[in-house]
Every structure is written in structure tokens, then in C-alpha cells.
Scaffold this active site. Structure first.
Site, PDB file in Angstrom:
ATOM      1  N   PHE A  99      11.688   2.164  -4.006  1.00 19.56           N
ATOM      2  CA  PHE A  99      13.055   2.046  -3.740  1.00 19.56           C
ATOM      3  C   PHE A  99      13.633   2.279  -2.893  1.00 19.56           C
ATOM      4  O   PHE A  99      12.724   0.741  -2.039  1.00 19.56           O
ATOM      5  CB  PHE A  99      13.635   3.710  -3.498  1.00 19.56           C
ATOM      6  CG  PHE A  99      15.111   3.802  -3.675  1.00 19.56           C
ATOM      7  CD1 PHE A  99      15.747   3.710  -4.474  1.00 19.56           C
ATOM      8  CD2 PHE A  99      15.967   4.816  -2.869  1.00 19.56           C
ATOM      9  CE1 PHE A  99      17.214   3.226  -4.570  1.00 19.56           C
ATOM     10  CE2 PHE A  99      16.602   4.844  -2.918  1.00 19.56           C
ATOM     11  CZ  PHE A  99      17.962   4.232  -3.440  1.00 19.56           C
TER      12      PHE A  99
ATOM     13  N   CYS B   1      13.308   1.731  11.753  1.00 16.18           N
ATOM     14  CA  CYS B   1      12.858   0.123  11.993  1.00 16.18           C
ATOM     15  C   CYS B   1      13.027  -0.497  11.765  1.00 16.18           C
ATOM     16  O   CYS B   1      13.378  -1.911  12.170  1.00 16.18           O
ATOM     17  CB  CYS B   1      10.796   0.544  12.027  1.00 16.18           C
ATOM     18  SG  CYS B   1      10.829   2.061  13.500  1.00 16.18           S
TER      19      CYS B   1
ATOM     20  N   ARG C  22      17.493   9.258   9.430  1.00 18.74           N
ATOM     21  CA  ARG C  22      18.498   7.440   9.340  1.00 18.74           C
ATOM     22  C   ARG C  22      18.176   6.358   8.719  1.00 18.74           C
ATOM     23  O   ARG C  22      16.990   6.272   8.610  1.00 18.74           O
ATOM     24  CB  ARG C  22      18.196   7.152  11.725  1.00 18.74           C
ATOM     25  CG  ARG C  22      18.294   7.974  12.310  1.00 18.74           C
ATOM     26  CD  ARG C  22      18.031   7.282  13.539  1.00 18.74           C
ATOM     27  NE  ARG C  22      16.820   7.700  13.562  1.00 18.74           N
ATOM     28  CZ  ARG C  22      15.063   7.451  14.815  1.00 18.74           C
ATOM     29  NH1 ARG C  22      16.162   6.552  15.708  1.00 18.74           N
ATOM     30  NH2 ARG C  22      14.412   7.339  14.342  1.00 18.74           N
TER      31      ARG C  22
ATOM     32  N   TYR D  73       3.238  -2.280  -0.177  1.00 20.23           N
ATOM     33  CA  TYR D  73       4.714  -2.283  -0.040  1.00 20.23           C
ATOM     34  C   TYR D  73       4.797  -3.678  -0.845  1.00 20.23           C
ATOM     35  O   TYR D  73       5.799  -4.531  -1.300  1.00 20.23           O
ATOM     36  CB  TYR D  73       5.244  -3.593   1.451  1.00 20.23           C
ATOM     37  CG  TYR D  73       5.561  -2.449   2.551  1.00 20.23           C
ATOM     38  CD1 TYR D  73       5.514  -0.851   3.187  1.00 20.23           C
ATOM     39  CD2 TYR D  73       4.283  -2.996   3.836  1.00 20.23           C
ATOM     40  CE1 TYR D  73       5.617  -0.761   3.890  1.00 20.23           C
ATOM     41  CE2 TYR D  73       4.118  -2.841   4.603  1.00 20.23           C
ATOM     42  CZ  TYR D  73       4.689  -1.126   4.925  1.00 20.23           C
ATOM     43  OH  TYR D  73       4.588  -0.742   6.362  1.00 20.23           O
TER      44      TYR D  73
ATOM     45  N   TYR E 212      -1.458 -31.820 -15.460  1.00 25.15           N
ATOM     46  CA  TYR E 212      -2.618 -31.564 -14.970  1.00 25.15           C
ATOM     47  C   TYR E 212      -3.436 -30.175 -15.643  1.00 25.15           C
ATOM     48  O   TYR E 212      -4.403 -30.602 -15.430  1.00 25.15           O
ATOM     49  CB  TYR E 212      -1.948 -30.660 -13.508  1.00 25.15           C
ATOM     50  CG  TYR E 212      -1.507 -32.044 -12.916  1.00 25.15           C
ATOM     51  CD1 TYR E 212      -2.260 -32.640 -11.897  1.00 25.15           C
ATOM     52  CD2 TYR E 212      -0.427 -32.839 -13.383  1.00 25.15           C
ATOM     53  CE1 TYR E 212      -2.256 -33.912 -11.362  1.00 25.15           C
ATOM     54  CE2 TYR E 212      -0.405 -33.695 -12.313  1.00 25.15           C
ATOM     55  CZ  TYR E 212      -0.817 -34.327 -10.691  1.00 25.15           C
ATOM     56  OH  TYR E 212      -0.584 -35.820 -10.712  1.00 25.15           O
ATOM     57  N   VAL E 213      -2.539 -29.443 -15.901  1.00 27.96           N
ATOM     58  CA  VAL E 213      -2.920 -27.571 -16.144  1.00 27.96           C
ATOM     59  C   VAL E 213      -4.282 -28.658 -17.708  1.00 27.96           C
ATOM     60  O   VAL E 213      -5.307 -28.054 -17.471  1.00 27.96           O
ATOM     61  CB  VAL E 213      -2.464 -26.790 -16.809  1.00 27.96           C
ATOM     62  CG1 VAL E 213      -3.153 -26.267 -17.518  1.00 27.96           C
ATOM     63  CG2 VAL E 213      -1.770 -26.665 -16.003  1.00 27.96           C
TER      64      VAL E 213
HETATM   65  N1  NAD Z   1       1.034 -28.421 -12.367  1.00 25.91           N
HETATM   66  C1  NAD Z   1      -0.030 -27.668 -11.756  1.00 25.91           C
HETATM   67  O1  NAD Z   1       0.038 -27.043 -11.018  1.00 25.91           O
HETATM   68  C2  NAD Z   1       0.258 -25.875 -13.099  1.00 25.91           C
HETATM   69  C3  NAD Z   1      -0.233 -24.623 -12.539  1.00 25.91           C
HETATM   70  C4  NAD Z   1      -0.283 -23.684 -13.567  1.00 25.91           C
HETATM   71  C5  NAD Z   1       0.211 -23.527 -14.760  1.00 25.91           C
HETATM   72  N2  NAD Z   1       1.719 -25.115 -15.213  1.00 25.91           N
HETATM   73  C6  NAD Z   1       2.494 -24.780 -16.014  1.00 25.91           C
HETATM   74  O2  NAD Z   1       1.562 -25.474 -17.501  1.00 25.91           O
HETATM   75  C7  NAD Z   1       2.308 -25.909 -17.783  1.00 25.91           C
HETATM   76  C8  NAD Z   1       1.706 -27.735 -17.994  1.00 25.91           C
HETATM   77  O3  NAD Z   1       2.198 -28.432 -16.448  1.00 25.91           O
HETATM   78  P1  NAD Z   1       1.105 -29.198 -16.022  1.00 25.91           P
HETATM   79  O4  NAD Z   1       1.752 -29.715 -14.662  1.00 25.91           O
HETATM   80  O5  NAD Z   1       0.126 -29.872 -16.545  1.00 25.91           O
HETATM   81  O6  NAD Z   1       2.595 -30.645 -17.062  1.00 25.91           O
HETATM   82  P2  NAD Z   1       2.492 -32.272 -16.588  1.00 25.91           P
HETATM   83  O7  NAD Z   1       3.760 -32.913 -17.461  1.00 25.91           O
HETATM   84  O8  NAD Z   1       1.093 -32.755 -16.074  1.00 25.91           O
HETATM   85  O9  NAD Z   1       1.646 -32.309 -18.905  1.00 25.91           O
HETATM   86  C9  NAD Z   1       2.450 -32.227 -19.607  1.00 25.91           C
HETATM   87  C10 NAD Z   1       1.622 -32.410 -20.476  1.00 25.91           C
HETATM   88  O10 NAD Z   1       2.027 -32.410 -22.298  1.00 25.91           O
HETATM   89  C11 NAD Z   1       2.234 -33.458 -22.618  1.00 25.91           C
HETATM   90  N3  NAD Z   1       3.372 -33.330 -24.121  1.00 25.91           N
HETATM   91  C12 NAD Z   1       4.522 -33.126 -24.400  1.00 25.91           C
HETATM   92  N4  NAD Z   1       4.645 -33.021 -25.116  1.00 25.91           N
HETATM   93  C13 NAD Z   1       3.461 -32.826 -26.074  1.00 25.91           C
HETATM   94  C14 NAD Z   1       3.284 -32.388 -27.479  1.00 25.91           C
HETATM   95  N5  NAD Z   1       4.232 -32.317 -28.361  1.00 25.91           N
HETATM   96  N6  NAD Z   1       1.911 -32.451 -28.207  1.00 25.91           N
HETATM   97  C15 NAD Z   1       0.867 -33.258 -27.547  1.00 25.91           C
HETATM   98  N7  NAD Z   1       1.133 -33.844 -25.888  1.00 25.91           N
HETATM   99  C16 NAD Z   1       2.657 -32.830 -25.518  1.00 25.91           C
HETATM  100  C17 NAD Z   1       2.764 -34.519 -21.538  1.00 25.91           C
HETATM  101  O11 NAD Z   1       3.235 -36.170 -22.376  1.00 25.91           O
HETATM  102  C18 NAD Z   1       2.121 -34.315 -20.532  1.00 25.91           C
HETATM  103  O12 NAD Z   1       0.868 -35.162 -20.761  1.00 25.91           O
HETATM  104  C19 NAD Z   1       3.605 -26.219 -17.313  1.00 25.91           C
HETATM  105  O13 NAD Z   1       4.416 -24.742 -17.609  1.00 25.91           O
HETATM  106  C20 NAD Z   1       3.254 -25.440 -15.992  1.00 25.91           C
HETATM  107  O14 NAD Z   1       4.972 -25.260 -14.757  1.00 25.91           O
HETATM  108  C21 NAD Z   1       1.302 -26.517 -13.963  1.00 25.91           C
END
Ligand code: NAD
Length: 441
Positions: free
Chosen positions: A264, A270, A333, A259, A12-13
Site C-alpha cells: 500500500f 516522516c 499521522r 520497500y 549487441y545482444v
Molecule cells: N543492447 C543492450 O545492451 C541490450 C541488453 C539487454 C537486452 N537488449 C534487448 O535485446 C534486443 C536487441 O538489442 P540490441 O541492442 O542487440 O539490438 P541491435 O539493434 O544492436 O541489433 C539488432 C540486430 O537485429 C538484426 N535484425 C533485424 N531484423 C532481423 C531479421 N529479420 N533477421 C535477422 N536479423 C535481424 C539487425 O540487423 C541488427 O543487427 C532488444 O530488444 C533490446 O531491448 C539489449
């Protein structure tokens, strides 16, 4: 515009980052261990289902701005900056699995060994503070045989996108956070993000790593809170939507930074009372509301932390400045400051208390009854004379914000330990004490 980028991990990222940088005109190489994801990208199709990604990937492929490979070395040798977006899943016990990051770090390190140009390694995966500098950086140095800061650099750049609106979030984030041990390392990132709206923060790597956890934990708290309060509304026959609408319209106290500054424990007449009332009512209704039920114990634990902090100094003579739960009031209190004093006295410490707003002779009603019940001999330790309270103390606790900086500066001795419970801002902190400790900062 001459910068070229490699993106490790086409999940995804990674795939969103790759497609978005390519759409801005940068040359992007996507890297993944999955041959299937690499082939999809190379045929102009995104490896994830996400709004706008079909068009972005198709256009970037057609313009030859984006291609993918399983070859990490090729990607590093042909790019200036590597964004690492591989997964950091949970192990069975909840611990973060860093194996994908470690593998990429060693591959990128080995490729940097072959490179004559400087390279920038940018971690985007979510990792706990310390991971980039203590886990990733040593692997890069070992595998490359080169020195971070001289031959290559390491930055941390958390991602705040949400699945479902990931492209829109990437293009228009709340802010961009860049962490580096030396801000000079950030020059290529400044260029890559120059057209991105929102504030660009340049900070240390651990701060950038922690901002992500601070955000996600807070979001989780908000969701559970809204669901528990909504459940309470439903069971009390109250319109949850109407309540939420009014609640969220308050941007002074509710939807604001109020907040949210570490400090502390809460107290006063309240919050504790109202929390007890609502959690008691929940029990009567046979509802389990673990978040709301956890708040009083969480608050008490913070008082324990203050006690431990004082006890761990091994000193015996304590001056506490501030008895009421906040400056400018004499309401005692459920003051956590009162609880702290009672605990320290119970541990056999010699405690003297100053509070300009609290005079026993003026206290009346429930307030007086409360303090006389909790600390019957409060009269013998409470004084209105700041100087006599501070003089002779080994530890000075800032219990609320009533003590003035000038007075503290004048009275504090260098050997006195200052324990700050109220998060005095840096300009308010007296430098006269050599040892300053904030309770949670
Ligand atoms: N999904 C989200 O919305 C989101 C948002 C912000 C941050 N993150 C963080 O970003 C990171 C990635 O999340 P994601 O959801 O994209 O993960 P994901 O599981 O969708 O994708 C990870 C990808 O990395 C690949 N991969 C694994 N080992 C590899 C290697 N040695 N070389 C190249 N590619 C490799 C996998 O095949 C996979 O395609 C995580 O740490 C997650 O917590 C995710």
C-alpha cells in the site's frame, strides 16, 4: 555438448550471445539481414565494438564454432535452439515495434515446417508480458503448421548485459531467468547455461518478460534519483559523494529488498513530511526535480486505486482492519489507511474499523488532533472488537498486518470479499473468503 545454436540478430545482444556460446564450444550460426554484419562475422571480426569481442569472435571462427548467414531456413535446419535477439525499438508514440520479431517468428516458423526434429525458439529481445505467448507463438504455429509443446517449444530468456561489459556480464550474470509454459521445454537451455554462475530461475514466460522491465525501470529510477539528490546536495553546498558513500553502505534499508515489495501507499510522520520539505526547498532554489516531485502524487494515486477497487465491487458495507500506517504503532499521522477510510465514507459507504493498537482514549497530542481533524466522527466507527467489525461486512480490507490469520480464518465468510493492501504472504492469506484481491499483485 551436441547442441547447436542459431542466433537471430547480430547486434549487441546477438553477437555477444553468439560469440560466448561459441567460446563455450557450441556450434553457433549467426543470422542477420545485414550482409555487412554477416561478412564481418565470417571474416572473424565482430560487428560491434565491445571489450573482449575481437578475441572471442576470431578464436570461434578459427575453431569453426561460429559462422554467420542471412539465410534463416539454413540456420533453423542446422540448429536445435534459436535465440532471437533482434531489435525492439520504440515507434514514434513510444509503442514497442515488434515488426523484426514478427518477421523472424514467421521465418523460423516456415523453417520448422520443413524440420523433422523438435526445435526450441528462445526469445531474448526485450518485450512486454504477453508478447511471446500472444504474438510470437501464434505466428510460429501458423507458419509451421505445427503445435507448440508437441512439435516445437517456445521459451523466454531475458538478457541483462550492459554495453561496455557485455561479455563479462554474459559469462557472469546476476542470474539467469528462463520462462516457459512447461519446464520440460527448458531442458536444452539448462544444458546451455549449466556452467553459468548465479542462480538459474525457471518461471513462467510472462514473469520472465516482466523481470526485464522491472529491472530496467528500477535502474532508470535509481539513476534519476541519484542525479536529483546529487543536484540537491550540490545546490545546498553538501558533499554529494560523502552522502552517497554513507547512504549506499546501508544494506538493510537502502541497498536491499526493503520497500520493494508491492503493497500500500507510504505514510506516517516522516516520509510525506520530508518529501514535502525537500521538494519545497528545491522550488526555493529554482530546481526542477520531477522524480521527487512525482512521489506524493504517485502515492495518492495508489490510494485512489484502493478506493476504485472497493467501489467497483458495488458493495456498501466495509470492514477495514488496520487504521495506522503499519501494525504495532498507533501513529495515525498521514496514514494512507486513514485517507482511504475518509474517502470511502465520503462515497457513502458504511465503514467499520478495527485496529488493536489504536484506542481513541489513549491517543494524545498531534496524533489525536490529526485524526479528529481528518475524520471527526472516527470514534463512532472504530472498534476494538474484531468479530463485530468483520461480521456483517461485505468487503474486508486488510489495511495493515495486525489481524492474525487464525482470527481471519475463523471470522471470514466465504461470500466476503477480501482486499489485501499489505501483501500478506501466501501462507498468511485466509482461504475462507472466496474472493481475494491484492491491490497491486
Ligand atoms: N543492447 C543492450 O545492451 C541490450 C541488453 C539487454 C537486452 N537488449 C534487448 O535485446 C534486443 C536487441 O538489442 P540490441 O541492442 O542487440 O539490438 P541491435 O539493434 O544492436 O541489433 C539488432 C540486430 O537485429 C538484426 N535484425 C533485424 N531484423 C532481423 C531479421 N529479420 N533477421 C535477422 N536479423 C535481424 C539487425 O540487423 C541488427 O543487427 C532488444 O530488444 C533490446 O531491448 C539489449
Amino acid at each position: 555438448m551436441s547442441l547447436s545454436v542459431s542466433v537471430f540478430g547480430l547486434g549487441y545482444v546477438g553477437s555477444v550471445s553468439a560469440a560466448c556460446f561459441a567460446s563455450k564450444g557450441y556450434k553457433v550460426i549467426g543470422v542477420d539481414v545485414s550482409q555487412a554484419k554477416v561478412e564481418m562475422m565470417n571474416s572473424g571480426r565482430p560487428p560491434i565494438i565491445e571489450a573482449r569481442m575481437n578475441d572471442l569472435v576470431a578464436e570461434a571462427s578459427k575453431a569453426c564454432h561460429l559462422h554467420a548467414t542471412t539465410d534463416a531456413t539454413e540456420a533453423v535446419l542446422n540448429s536445435d535452439v534459436s535465440f532471437v535477439c533482434v531489435g525492439t525499438p520504440s515507434l514514434k508514440n513510444g509503442k514497442l515495434d515488434l515488426s523484426h520479431i514478427e518477421k523472424v517468428a514467421s521465418e523460423v516458423g516456415a523453417a520448422i515446417r520443413q524440420k523433422n526434429q523438435p526445435h526450441v525458439f528462445v526469445l531474448r529481445s526485450t518485450v512486454l508480458p504477453g508478447t511471446t505467448e500472444n504474438v510470437v507463438l501464434p505466428i510460429l504455429e501458423q507458419e509451421s503448421g505445427k503445435k507448440c509443446g508437441r512439435d516445437f517449444s517456445v521459451c523466454y530468456n531475458p538478457e541483462f548485459m550492459r554495453e561496455g561489459s557485455a561479455v563479462a556480464d554474459f559469462m557472469n550474470p546476476p542470474y539467469t531467468v528462463l520462462g516457459a509454459s512447461d519446464t520440460n521445454h527448458l531442458a536444452p537451455l539448462r544444458q546451455l547455461y549449466k556452467d553459468t554462475p548465479g542462480t538459474l530461475y525457471e518461471t513462467t514466460i510472462p514473469v520472465a518478460e516482466m523481470v526485464k522491465y522491472f529491472s530496467n525501470c528500477y535502474h532508470a529510477v535509481k539513476v534519476v534519483f541519484a542525479n536529483e539528490m546529487g543536484t540537491m546536495c550540490k545546490n545546498l553546498g553538501v558533499d554529494a559523494e560523502a552522502v552517497t558513500k554513507i547512504f549506499t553502505s546501508d544494506t538493510k534499508l537502502n541497498i536491499s529488498g526493503a520497500y520493494l515489495s508491492p503493497g500500500f501507499a507510504f505514510g506516517g510522520s516522516c516520509l510525506p513530511k520530508d518529501l514535502r520539505a525537500i521538494t519545497y526547498k528545491a522550488k526555493e532554489l529554482d530546481l526542477r526535480l520531477p522524480l521527487l516531485e512525482s512521489l506524493m502524487p504517485g502515492n495518492a494515486e495508489h490510494v485512489n486505486r484502493a478506493v476504485d477497487m472497493v467501489m467497483s465491487t458495488g458493495k456498501k458495507k466495509v470492514a477495514q482492519l488496520g487504521l495506522s500506517f503499519k501494525a504495532g504503532t498507533d501513529d495515525l499521522r498521514e496514514s494512507p489507511q486513514v485517507q482511504l477510510i475518509k474517502r470511502l465514507m465520503g462515497e457513502g459507504l458504511e465503514v467499520r474499523v478495527w485496529d488493536e493498537d489504536v484506542s481513541l482514549s489513549r491517543l494524545a497530542g498531534a496524533n489525536r488532533e490529526y485524526i479528529e481533524h481528518v475524520i471527526p466522527h472516527i470514534g463512532s466507527v472504530l472498534s476494538a472488537d474484531l468479530e463485530s467489525v468483520v461480521r456483517g461486512a461485505e468487503i474486508v480490507i486488510i489495511g495493515n498486518k495486525s489481524a492474525k490469520k487464525e482470527d481471519l480464518k475463523r471470522l471470514l465468510e466465504p461470500e466476503q470479499i477480501l482486499i489485501d493492501l499489505v501483501h500478506l504472504n501466501h501462507t498468511q492469506r485466509p482461504q475462507s473468503s472466496s474472493q481475494y484481491e491484492g491491490i497491486c499483485w
